[in-house]
Design an enzyme around this catalytic site. Structure first.
Site, PDB file in Angstrom:
ATOM      1  N   ASP A   1       6.863 -23.164  64.848  1.00  0.00           N
ATOM      2  CA  ASP A   1       7.350 -23.477  63.515  1.00  0.00           C
ATOM      3  C   ASP A   1       8.496 -24.474  63.713  1.00  0.00           C
ATOM      4  O   ASP A   1       9.027 -24.621  64.822  1.00  0.00           O
ATOM      5  CB  ASP A   1       7.822 -22.210  62.781  1.00  0.00           C
ATOM      6  CG  ASP A   1       7.939 -22.460  61.276  1.00  0.00           C
ATOM      7  OD1 ASP A   1       7.897 -23.637  60.869  1.00  0.00           O
ATOM      8  OD2 ASP A   1       8.085 -21.487  60.514  1.00  0.00           O
TER       9      ASP A   1
HETATM   10  C1  BGC Z   1       8.177 -23.425  57.578  1.00  0.00           C
HETATM   11  C2  BGC Z   1       6.723 -23.641  57.910  1.00  0.00           C
HETATM   12  C3  BGC Z   1       6.348 -25.064  57.594  1.00  0.00           C
HETATM   13  C4  BGC Z   1       7.246 -26.002  58.372  1.00  0.00           C
HETATM   14  C5  BGC Z   1       6.932 -27.466  58.149  1.00  0.00           C
HETATM   15  C6  BGC Z   1       9.078 -24.480  58.195  1.00  0.00           C
HETATM   16  O1  BGC Z   1      10.362 -24.413  57.651  1.00  0.00           O
HETATM   17  O2  BGC Z   1       8.561 -22.142  58.005  1.00  0.00           O
HETATM   18  O3  BGC Z   1       5.926 -22.746  57.185  1.00  0.00           O
HETATM   19  O4  BGC Z   1       4.997 -25.286  57.878  1.00  0.00           O
HETATM   20  O5  BGC Z   1       8.582 -25.778  57.966  1.00  0.00           O
HETATM   21  O6  BGC Z   1       7.299 -27.893  56.895  1.00  0.00           O
END
Ligand code: BGC
Length: 766
Positions: free
Chosen positions: A274
């Protein structure tokens, strides 16, 4: 001419040989630096978002703005070996990209589909497949390779700020539904990223919290949905989560990413972090977290140096790169797909509207308050009637072209509206919005506007309407969890509105219906007796108002059923104690600032496997609306439950007939729960092991539904032997219209205990 032909021939030959080259061969031709480039993303640049220094760890390696503005990230190009990087973008309620591009008039809107919590309430895998196809088409036609979804963390506690992005409290339902959407999206030739793997069940301190859970709870509740989705959906990628699990960041956990995911489940795709997850890029490589997103210079350097210093075997890197290449080679970018930037957004409107109506849940409908004949006059109360919420905020948001308000939807359907009430709300909302700060983060929920006080409404004039509808809304998203007061529980102003409207309208024999335009459960017990009907519409995507009007008018008969329990009060929730964990002294742990604020913390999942209805059953607590509950405008009768055998052999097939015994056509969701014998292992009273939705049954029409139970469906996880075990004894198949409305049941016997599958003994509680 000859020269030209030769050039064309040579070009084709190079491309063809690149395509037939195995990933292994490509890896063998890459330098170590090129490999390190590929396992660290190209960084991120989101307009309006400044990354705190401790998150980026230095300047970001690149930015995504040049490929697809607003995408969450890209992987590197390595032109020397013919590699074109991939573009990844959020997810999960539709594609999240920027609608505007500098110096262009064209808009790049994407469709806002209903949130996952609604999709799960359809219990309809075919419908979800269609949603996936439409979403996948937008991903492909906007030049994106992988959408960052679906997200299937368990609804452990109703306060989880991102629950709207997740599906259910039940792993079987979440797993089956997400496998369906993965298949739908990927049928379009683009990929998915199943997230957040795993046990990221709330937002507070999410980047640093250590989640402590038993091996049994991990396997049976928190990994089970992922296991089903991985095995049946085969997502191109999996996204590890932010949190630690039993002491180790999930992105740095070889036990989770290699022993479980690749070993036990035979997963073939690649894993990405993530965004800014974990704290050690070298450990991420070793664990099998192949791609670090969005990627920083510091991470790239750490990997290069570790190889040079002999701290990271280049062979480990080779495997990470090979897995990424295997997926890249099937991506649209690699194939040079000429995307149109013009997906069929108009066609997708119907998909949204249909899915939205199928997942709305009719919670209460006394004396047939609904449906309401078109042409009737409605007084629409509640701020959100004029400003419906299509979906949540943060990365789960979508930049859609429009959202149909309730007012528009009712008008489109031919209802009359009380203009006096409408004008009062519209004036009030405009004034309140004008007072709000202009430059707020596009990532965070907008400031709450208090309900328009009842005293400011002309209630006597409102009574010219035939019916009152009160819309109550909520919006939440990344970074913060919900609160009990003024969120899960209604505000005083909302309660006053319901009380005043109900008193006035009931005095004249007129009905009052509440619409819940929310992303997660709400307290309903204290006010539900005041109103005649409650329709849970969730956040239903951009066709919101039209879809709600379809249900209110009876154009569509509601058939959604709850995928998550609505408790009477927060204290009844099995996972309320200790939520959302406590901050701890941890000198080795890192902290994050800014909007990603996160401090070392820990939480123990004390309820073990007794999450959601399993917990309510165990403690014998009656919920407000149970898992699997939902009303229809018609009635159904269940009959003729048959099991293929009284003794379990290879499997058991159960059949049951559902008949529409009411006056209008409707669909019914039948649920199969299994009660297993308690011998060595403690067991939930019952667990969902099958579900089926009928076709649209005309009055009097019947359909026979079939469910198959496989050996794994009988199993519990025995952490003393690290095995899925079906204990010998009597099993009861319970067919219900909900988890607490079991209508038919039959027993079968498993003659002796079966060890169905032994798995790696990992992820012990620390
Ligand atoms: C989130 C993810 C997301 C990623 C990219 C993170 O803050 O937890 O779910 O896909 O950002 O935007």
């Amino acid at each position: 001419m000859k020269v030209k032909l030769l050039t064309v021939f040579c070009f084709v030959a190079v491309v063809a040989s690149a395509q037939i080259k195995t990933s292994k061969a490509i890896v063998a031709s890459m330098t170590m630096e090129e490999k390190a480039r590929l396992v660290v993303g190209m960084g991120m640049n989101m307009p309006g978002i400044t990354l705190p220094a401790e998150m980026s760890g230095g300047p970001v390696v690149g930015q995504t703005q040049t490929r697809v503005p607003g995408a969450a990230g890209t992987t590197a190009d390595v032109p020397r070996v013919g590699i074109k990087g991939m573009v990844v973008a959020d997810g999960p309620a539709g594609l999240r990209i920027m609608p505007d591009r500098p110096n262009e008039t064209q808009k790049y809107f994407a469709t806002a589909f209903p949130i996952s919590s609604l999709l799960a309430c359809t219990w309809d895998t075919q419908l979800i497949d269609k949603v996936g196809k439409a979403m996948g088409n937008e991903v492909k036609e906007y030049g994106v390779d992988v959408i960052l979804g679906p997200a299937i963390n368990i609804h452990r506690n109703p306060l989880g700020g991102r629950n709207f992005e997740y599906m259910s409290e039940d792993p079987y339902l979440a797993g089956k539904m997400s496998a369906a959407i993965i298949r739908g999206i990927q049928s379009q030739g683009v990929g998915t990223s199943l997230k957040h793997f795993a046990l990221n069940n709330h937002e507070t301190n999410r980047n640093t919290i250590n989640v402590k859970a038993s091996q049994r709870a991990i396997r049976e509740i928190y990994l089970k949905g992922f296991e089903i989705a991985v095995k049946e959906g085969k997502p191109w990628t999996v996204m590890s989560s932010y949190n630690k699990l039993n002491g180790t960041y999930t992105s740095q956990s070889r036990e989770l990413l290699t022993d479980v995911l690749r070993g036990d489940w035979k997963y073939k795709g690649f894993v990405m972090t993530d965004w800014f997850g974990g704290d050690n890029p070298v450990e991420q490589m070793k664990a099998g977290n192949d791609l670090i997103m969005p990627g920083t210079t510091k991470q790239y350097e750490a990997i290069v140096n570790a190889v040079k210093e002999g701290k990271l075997d280049e062979k480990v890197l080779d495997i990470n790169v090979e897995r990424i290449l295997d997926i890249m080679k099937i991506s649209p970018s690699y194939a040079g797909y000429k995307y149109s930037n013009k997906p069929n957004l108009v066609a997708h409107q119907a998909v949204v509207r249909n899915a939205a109506t199928e997942g709305m849940v009719l919670l209460k409908n006394d004396n047939a308050a609904l449906p309401v004949a078109k042409g009737k006059k409605i007084a629409a109360f509640g701020n959100f009637a004029y400003n419906l919420v299509s979906g949540g905020t943060g990365s789960g948001d979508v930049n859609e072209a429009y959202t149909i308000s309730l007012i528009q939807g009712l008008e489109n359907a031919g209802f009359g509206l009380n203009k006096n009430i409408q004008n009062a709300y519209e004036k009030y909302l405009k004034e309140e919005k004008d007072k709000q700060p202009k430059n707020r983060s596009p990532f965070m929920p907008p400031p709450v506007i208090n309900e328009l006080p009842v005293a400011q409404l002309d209630m006597n004039e409102a009574l010219t309407a035939d019916l009152a509808i009160i819309t109550i809304g909520r919006i939440s998203g990344e970074f913060i969890d919900r609160k009990v007061e003024n969120d899960l529980n209604f505000t005083d102003a909302e309660k006053a509105l319901i009380a005043a409207v109900s008193e006035k309208f009931h005095a004249q024999g007129k009905k009052v219906v509440v619409i819940l335009n929310v992303g997660g459960p709400m307290e309903t017990a204290s006010w539900k007796s005041l109103v005649d009907g409650i329709l849970l519409t969730w956040q239903p995507g951009q066709e919101a108002g039209n879809a709600i009007a379809d249900i209110l008018s009876g154009e569509v008969n509601p058939s959604g059923k709850l995928a998550t329990t609505f408790s009477v009060k927060y204290e009844d929730e099995p996972a309320a104690p200790g939520f959302p964990g406590k901050e701890i002294e941890d000198k080795t742990g890192h902290t994050l600032g800014g909007f990603m604020r996160s401090k070392p913390a820990e939480i123990e999942y004390l309820e073990g496997i007794y999450v959601g209805y399993r917990g309510f059953d165990k403690k014998n607590i009656v919920p407000a609306y149970e898992f699997g509950y939902g009303l229809s405008y018609t009635t159904f009768q269940y009959s003729g439950l048959k099991l293929s055998s009284p003794t379990f052999g290879k499997n058991i097939v159960a059949t049951v007939t559902v008949k529409n015994t009411g006056k209008v056509a409707g669909k019914e969701i039948a649920q199969l729960y299994l009660s297993a014998p308690v011998a060595q292992l403690d067991k939930p009273e019952k667990e969902l092991k099958g579900f089926a939705k009928t076709k649209l049954l005309a009055p009097g029409e019947s359909q026979t539904l079939t469910f198959t139970l496989e050996p794994r469906d009988l199993c519990s996880f025995d952490d003393t032997t690290s095995a899925w075990v079906a204990e010998g004894g009597k099993y009861t198949v319970k067919i219900g219209a909900s988890s607490r409305n079991i209508l038919l049941q039959k027993d079968f016997t498993l003659p002796k205990t079966l060890v169905v599958e032994k798995v790696n003994n990992v992820l012990k509680m620390k």
